[in-house]
Design a protein around this motif. Sequence first.
Motif, PDB file in Angstrom:
ATOM      1  N   SER A 125       0.840  -1.194   0.000  1.00 55.47           N
ATOM      2  CA  SER A 125       0.000   0.000   0.000  1.00 55.47           C
ATOM      3  C   SER A 125       0.871   1.237   0.000  1.00 55.47           C
ATOM      4  CB  SER A 125      -0.907   0.018   1.233  1.00 55.47           C
ATOM      5  OG  SER A 125      -1.658   1.228   1.251  1.00 55.47           O
ATOM      6  N   SER A 126       0.439   2.237  -0.738  1.00 54.06           N
ATOM      7  CA  SER A 126       1.190   3.487  -0.801  1.00 54.06           C
ATOM      8  C   SER A 126       1.100   4.249   0.516  1.00 54.06           C
ATOM      9  CB  SER A 126       0.658   4.357  -1.948  1.00 54.06           C
ATOM     10  OG  SER A 126      -0.719   4.626  -1.755  1.00 54.06           O
ATOM     11  N   GLN A 179     -10.409   6.380   2.600  1.00 51.48           N
ATOM     12  CA  GLN A 179     -10.066   5.065   2.066  1.00 51.48           C
ATOM     13  C   GLN A 179      -8.578   4.964   1.833  1.00 51.48           C
ATOM     14  OE1 GLN A 179     -12.602   5.238  -1.452  1.00 51.48           O
ATOM     15  NE2 GLN A 179     -14.045   3.805  -0.494  1.00 51.48           N
ATOM     16  N   LEU A 180      -8.091   3.745   1.776  1.00 53.65           N
ATOM     17  CA  LEU A 180      -6.686   3.559   1.421  1.00 53.65           C
ATOM     18  C   LEU A 180      -6.587   2.462   0.365  1.00 53.65           C
ATOM     19  CD1 LEU A 180      -5.180   0.824   2.918  1.00 53.65           C
ATOM     20  CD2 LEU A 180      -5.859   2.136   4.911  1.00 53.65           C
ATOM     21  N   PRO A 181      -5.609   2.571  -0.549  1.00 53.88           N
ATOM     22  CA  PRO A 181      -5.452   1.565  -1.596  1.00 53.88           C
ATOM     23  C   PRO A 181      -4.597   0.394  -1.096  1.00 53.88           C
ATOM     24  CG  PRO A 181      -3.884   3.340  -1.945  1.00 53.88           C
ATOM     25  CD  PRO A 181      -4.643   3.673  -0.677  1.00 53.88           C
ATOM     26  N   THR A 200      -2.841  -3.348  -2.615  1.00 59.91           N
ATOM     27  CA  THR A 200      -2.614  -4.288  -3.708  1.00 59.91           C
ATOM     28  C   THR A 200      -2.255  -5.641  -3.124  1.00 59.91           C
ATOM     29  OG1 THR A 200      -1.869  -2.555  -5.214  1.00 59.91           O
ATOM     30  CG2 THR A 200      -1.220  -4.793  -5.742  1.00 59.91           C
ATOM     31  N   ASP A 243      -6.194  -5.454  -6.932  1.00 61.61           N
ATOM     32  CA  ASP A 243      -6.199  -4.118  -6.319  1.00 61.61           C
ATOM     33  C   ASP A 243      -7.536  -3.874  -5.631  1.00 61.61           C
ATOM     34  OD1 ASP A 243      -3.617  -3.269  -7.229  1.00 61.61           O
ATOM     35  OD2 ASP A 243      -4.481  -3.107  -9.238  1.00 61.61           O
ATOM     36  N   ILE A 256      -9.789  -1.358  -2.514  1.00 64.02           N
ATOM     37  CA  ILE A 256      -9.886  -0.122  -1.740  1.00 64.02           C
ATOM     38  C   ILE A 256     -10.388  -0.499  -0.345  1.00 64.02           C
ATOM     39  CG2 ILE A 256     -11.164   2.039  -1.486  1.00 64.02           C
ATOM     40  CD1 ILE A 256      -9.045   2.175  -3.632  1.00 64.02           C
TER      41      ILE A 256
END
Length: 177
Positions: free
Chosen positions: A79-80, A136-138, A140, A150, A152
């Motif tokens: 996650s970024s 929210q957070l991304p 993968t 991917d 959310i």
Amino acid sequence: MRLTALTASLFALSMATAIPTYAEQEPQHVMPSSEAPHATINVSTAWSRELPPNAPVGAAFMSIDNHSDQPDRLLSADSSIAAITELHAHIHQDDVMRMVKVDAIDVPAHGNLTLEPGGYHVMLIDLKKPLIAGEQLPLTLQFEHAGQVDIIVDIKTSDAGTSAAQPQMDHSAHDSH
Ligand SMILES: [Cu+2]
């Protein structure tokens, strides 16, 4: 008049050749192979819990369904929002619940894997942004067979889930990082 008859017969000829060609192509439209690239992994209800702005780590939970005939494995997450993202399990050791890093988490064929407080979770380490409820957070996910997925993750209020099932963020069991 002969010209018209000739045109009509040419038209009939072209139809006669066209129809069998169409008929030959028809079976290809129902070949099962055209349906092959369906997603075998479906991730739902992905959530995380809001944390104080200075919290260094967070956790993400979710439900993973495997619609495939073969078992799959969640191999990693990224996650970024976090410098490091790990797969964790909770273990009961000496009357204390501890989190340990795991290399992979099995997802049974035609089965479900639920990541939840007190169990498996995705650990977000060294957060770059605070986890704020409503945001929210991304994330993968990498699966052994299904590949990259991917998703959310919804960030919920701190009373989300069962707080009793959520031990303190005790990372003493894995201070390798
Ligand atoms: Cu953890």
